[in-house]
Design a protein around this motif. Structure first.
Motif, PDB file in Angstrom:
ATOM      1  N   GLY A  91      21.310  32.818  35.424  1.00  0.00           N
ATOM      2  CA  GLY A  91      22.393  32.687  36.181  1.00  0.00           C
ATOM      3  C   GLY A  91      23.617  32.635  35.682  1.00  0.00           C
ATOM      4  N   LEU A  92      23.668  32.162  34.191  1.00  0.00           N
ATOM      5  CA  LEU A  92      25.059  32.134  33.290  1.00  0.00           C
ATOM      6  C   LEU A  92      25.455  33.522  33.133  1.00  0.00           C
ATOM      7  CD1 LEU A  92      26.932  30.431  31.898  1.00  0.00           C
ATOM      8  CD2 LEU A  92      25.458  30.420  29.687  1.00  0.00           C
ATOM      9  N   ALA A 145      26.998  35.624  36.202  1.00  0.00           N
ATOM     10  CA  ALA A 145      28.188  34.837  36.350  1.00  0.00           C
ATOM     11  C   ALA A 145      29.221  35.528  35.498  1.00  0.00           C
ATOM     12  CB  ALA A 145      28.222  33.505  36.265  1.00  0.00           C
ATOM     13  N   VAL A 183      32.313  38.363  36.572  1.00  0.00           N
ATOM     14  CA  VAL A 183      33.745  37.958  36.227  1.00  0.00           C
ATOM     15  C   VAL A 183      34.142  39.291  35.349  1.00  0.00           C
ATOM     16  CG1 VAL A 183      35.113  36.357  35.276  1.00  0.00           C
ATOM     17  CG2 VAL A 183      33.448  35.668  36.991  1.00  0.00           C
ATOM     18  N   THR A 234      37.150  41.683  36.792  1.00  0.00           N
ATOM     19  CA  THR A 234      38.420  41.673  35.923  1.00  0.00           C
ATOM     20  C   THR A 234      38.746  42.952  35.302  1.00  0.00           C
ATOM     21  OG1 THR A 234      37.887  39.298  35.462  1.00  0.00           O
ATOM     22  CG2 THR A 234      39.731  40.338  34.342  1.00  0.00           C
ATOM     23  N   PRO A 294      42.829  44.777  39.997  1.00  0.00           N
ATOM     24  CA  PRO A 294      43.347  45.174  41.423  1.00  0.00           C
ATOM     25  C   PRO A 294      44.004  46.515  41.411  1.00  0.00           C
ATOM     26  CG  PRO A 294      44.827  43.698  40.465  1.00  0.00           C
ATOM     27  CD  PRO A 294      43.659  43.854  39.261  1.00  0.00           C
ATOM     28  N   ARG A 315      46.322  49.953  41.519  1.00  0.00           N
ATOM     29  CA  ARG A 315      47.913  50.014  40.775  1.00  0.00           C
ATOM     30  C   ARG A 315      48.894  50.408  42.129  1.00  0.00           C
ATOM     31  NH1 ARG A 315      48.212  47.052  37.262  1.00  0.00           N
ATOM     32  NH2 ARG A 315      50.289  47.697  36.795  1.00  0.00           N
ATOM     33  N   VAL A 338      23.298  27.477  38.514  1.00  0.00           N
ATOM     34  CA  VAL A 338      23.908  27.609  37.017  1.00  0.00           C
ATOM     35  C   VAL A 338      24.977  28.569  37.369  1.00  0.00           C
ATOM     36  CG1 VAL A 338      23.517  28.477  34.744  1.00  0.00           C
ATOM     37  CG2 VAL A 338      22.060  26.969  35.784  1.00  0.00           C
ATOM     38  N   PHE A 339      24.485  29.901  38.048  1.00  0.00           N
ATOM     39  CA  PHE A 339      25.550  31.014  38.353  1.00  0.00           C
ATOM     40  C   PHE A 339      26.676  30.186  39.064  1.00  0.00           C
ATOM     41  CE2 PHE A 339      27.121  33.848  41.628  1.00  0.00           C
ATOM     42  CZ  PHE A 339      27.348  35.061  40.955  1.00  0.00           C
ATOM     43  N   ALA A 387      28.865  28.059  36.619  1.00  0.00           N
ATOM     44  CA  ALA A 387      29.507  28.803  35.517  1.00  0.00           C
ATOM     45  C   ALA A 387      30.763  29.717  36.024  1.00  0.00           C
ATOM     46  CB  ALA A 387      28.649  29.717  34.845  1.00  0.00           C
ATOM     47  N   LEU A 388      30.454  30.007  37.366  1.00  0.00           N
ATOM     48  CA  LEU A 388      31.631  30.876  37.984  1.00  0.00           C
ATOM     49  C   LEU A 388      32.824  30.250  38.093  1.00  0.00           C
ATOM     50  CD1 LEU A 388      31.476  33.776  38.925  1.00  0.00           C
ATOM     51  CD2 LEU A 388      30.933  33.020  41.333  1.00  0.00           C
ATOM     52  N   LEU A 408      34.994  30.064  34.964  1.00  0.00           N
ATOM     53  CA  LEU A 408      35.398  31.628  34.800  1.00  0.00           C
ATOM     54  C   LEU A 408      36.522  32.161  35.548  1.00  0.00           C
ATOM     55  CD1 LEU A 408      31.908  32.592  34.237  1.00  0.00           C
ATOM     56  CD2 LEU A 408      33.631  32.848  32.120  1.00  0.00           C
ATOM     57  N   LEU A 409      36.306  31.819  36.895  1.00  0.00           N
ATOM     58  CA  LEU A 409      37.236  32.377  38.097  1.00  0.00           C
ATOM     59  C   LEU A 409      38.619  31.622  37.617  1.00  0.00           C
ATOM     60  CD1 LEU A 409      35.250  32.233  41.504  1.00  0.00           C
ATOM     61  CD2 LEU A 409      36.065  34.311  40.133  1.00  0.00           C
ATOM     62  N   TYR A 418      39.396  32.514  33.323  1.00  0.00           N
ATOM     63  CA  TYR A 418      39.445  33.938  32.823  1.00  0.00           C
ATOM     64  C   TYR A 418      39.990  34.969  33.933  1.00  0.00           C
ATOM     65  CZ  TYR A 418      37.692  37.949  30.722  1.00  0.00           C
ATOM     66  OH  TYR A 418      37.501  39.329  30.079  1.00  0.00           O
ATOM     67  N   ALA A 419      39.210  34.962  35.126  1.00  0.00           N
ATOM     68  CA  ALA A 419      39.606  35.964  36.150  1.00  0.00           C
ATOM     69  C   ALA A 419      41.051  35.794  36.816  1.00  0.00           C
ATOM     70  CB  ALA A 419      38.700  35.830  37.186  1.00  0.00           C
ATOM     71  N   ARG A 475      44.216  37.372  34.976  1.00  0.00           N
ATOM     72  CA  ARG A 475      44.127  38.732  34.733  1.00  0.00           C
ATOM     73  C   ARG A 475      44.262  39.410  36.144  1.00  0.00           C
ATOM     74  NH1 ARG A 475      41.428  36.077  30.885  1.00  0.00           N
ATOM     75  NH2 ARG A 475      41.428  36.916  28.855  1.00  0.00           N
ATOM     76  N   LEU A 476      43.672  38.803  37.104  1.00  0.00           N
ATOM     77  CA  LEU A 476      43.742  39.438  38.313  1.00  0.00           C
ATOM     78  C   LEU A 476      45.053  39.089  39.283  1.00  0.00           C
ATOM     79  CD1 LEU A 476      39.947  38.723  39.660  1.00  0.00           C
ATOM     80  CD2 LEU A 476      41.086  41.051  38.907  1.00  0.00           C
ATOM     81  N   GLU A 502      48.641  39.307  39.956  1.00  0.00           N
ATOM     82  CA  GLU A 502      49.629  40.168  39.579  1.00  0.00           C
ATOM     83  C   GLU A 502      50.483  40.652  40.890  1.00  0.00           C
ATOM     84  OE1 GLU A 502      47.704  43.297  37.496  1.00  0.00           O
ATOM     85  OE2 GLU A 502      48.108  44.911  39.259  1.00  0.00           O
ATOM     86  N   ASP A 548      50.449  45.017  31.669  1.00  0.00           N
ATOM     87  CA  ASP A 548      50.827  45.544  32.838  1.00  0.00           C
ATOM     88  C   ASP A 548      52.067  45.227  33.210  1.00  0.00           C
ATOM     89  OD1 ASP A 548      47.855  46.108  33.104  1.00  0.00           O
ATOM     90  OD2 ASP A 548      47.082  43.941  34.012  1.00  0.00           O
ATOM     91  N   ALA A 549      52.609  46.070  33.742  1.00  0.00           N
ATOM     92  CA  ALA A 549      54.084  46.226  33.943  1.00  0.00           C
ATOM     93  C   ALA A 549      54.475  46.570  35.713  1.00  0.00           C
ATOM     94  CB  ALA A 549      55.004  46.976  33.313  1.00  0.00           C
TER      95      ALA A 549
END
Lengths: 44, 334
Positions: A10-11, A14, A18, A22, A26, A28, B14-15, B18-19, B22-23, B26-27, B30-31, B33, B88-89
């Motif tokens: 599961g870990l 995930a 992600v 990432t 998205p 451009r 657990v998935f 943990a998600l 992370l979302l 971490y995500a 980065r996402l 923008e 990322d510009a």
């Protein structure tokens, strides 16, 4: 032991999801062909 | 069978759990923008304003002055800046076009604004400029970063070509949205004359007449704290042409008026921001809070199934143990 393996799966799923989403990121996009305006549009 | 189902549910629990972090941590950074290819126009108006007539150098009252601001994302330049800086510009080519009541041009100021797509911090690459003059920005312009905080920011002023604090003035409800209000006052400052003016007037012409341009403004923004996008903007804007070296002579009012977004643009901006903020909230609130709850529910279900499976085995006298394997029978004769 099987419970631990299930938790690790599961870990890992995930993390993979992600990191993959990432890394793709998205889209451009493209420069719009529309001009910079010199008169007010009638509506937005 | 119940044993296998409980293991699958445990993995899913657990998935989900943990998600969640992370979302969010971490995500999301980065996402989230600003799209490099964004195109947006906003129309602002100043009713009953004062405007200089360059033919007579006399101020006159006019029914309306219109300001059209267009932002156009230049993706080719953004890719070049990304290759140079590794970040990322976003490169915005903008035009602030001011028109009089008859639609004739009052001034036009092009601008290039280069910034980090995630943080909105300016990037000093890609030819950032105002009215054809290179500038080096510090702070934000046009848009706030995602997840706006209740504190002052530095905001770039296009006329003075410098940055100054823009102050957080409180939280309000605007068209059903909770917004943060920001206000910046630029005191009277000598500023460059725009390169393009009516009747072929140039900065040299103004200088030869013995005049210089001074400006002051108080600008207010209503900012959606989730996306960082302003949903409304107003400005009390004054410009004067002052006689160089003659403070005793009466200055000429070049412009004076209260500039506000046209109501239909306010409505369309609110509608746009209301839809886009859902995407940000999905990654910062809905999923990070919803997934642990779902994970806890799945874990509880897995435990229930496991306990039932064990009870069933115990009641049926089944000697099987972990994994369903039959326990080795005890050696005979002992």
């Amino acid at each position: 032991m099987r419970a631990l393996a299930a938790a690790v799966i599961g870990l890992a799923a995930a993390l993979v999801l992600v990191v993959t989403v990432t890394a793709i990121g998205p889209p451009r996009g493209h420069t719009s062909p529309r001009p910079l305006l010199t008169s007010p549009p009638a509506h937005p | 069978m119940r044993r296998r189902a409980s293991l699958v549910l445990l993995a899913l629990a657990v998935f989900c759990t943990a998600l969640s972090p992370l979302l969010r941590w971490y995500a999301f950074p980065r996402l989230a923008e600003v799209p490099a290819g964004r195109y947006q126009a906003v129309v602002l108006e100043a009713k009953d304003a004062t405007l200089v007539d360059y033919a007579t150098l006399q101020p006159r009252r006019v029914s309306k002055v219109t300001m059209i601001e267009t932002l156009k994302g230049n993706t080719e330049q953004a890719a070049r800046v990304r290759a140079e800086t590794g970040r990322d510009a976003v490169v915005w080519d903008t035009l602030t076009y001011v028109a009089g009541p008859d639609g004739a041009m009052v001034s036009r100021i092009p601008e290039r604004y280069v910034f980090d797509a995630h943080t909105q911090q300016p990037l000093h690459a890609g030819g950032e400029s105002v009215d054809g003059t290179p500038v080096r920005r510090d702070g934000i312009e046009y848009k706030w970063p995602f997840l706006v905080r209740k504190h002052d920011y530095r905001y770039f002023d296009m006329q003075t070509r410098t940055s100054a604090p823009i102050h957080y003035r409180g939280t309000r409800t605007f068209h059903g949205l909770e917004v943060y209000c920001f206000e910046q006052t630029i005191p009277w400052t000598k500023v460059p004359v725009p390169r393009t003016l009516p009747l072929g007037v140039t900065p040299d012409t103004v200088r030869q007449l013995g005049l210089e341009r001074w400006y002051t403004t108080t600008r207010m923004f209503w900012v959606d704290p989730v996306t960082g996008a302003p949903v409304n903007g107003e400005e009390d804007h004054r410009e004067e042409l002052r006689w160089t070296g003659h403070p005793e002579k009466q200055p000429i009012t070049a412009f004076a008026g209260h500039v506000a977004m046209r109501p239909d643009y306010v409505d369309s901006t609110v509608a746009l921001v209301s839809s886009q903020r859902q995407l940000v909230l999905l990654l910062t609130t809905y999923l990070p809070w919803g997934l642990p709850v779902l994970g806890a529910a799945l874990l509880a279900l897995a435990l229930v199934l496991e306990i039932r499976a064990r009870n069933r085995r115990a009641h049926s006298g089944d000697l099987s143990h972990d994994g369903g394997k039959t326990a080795r029978p005890a050696p005979e004769g002992r």
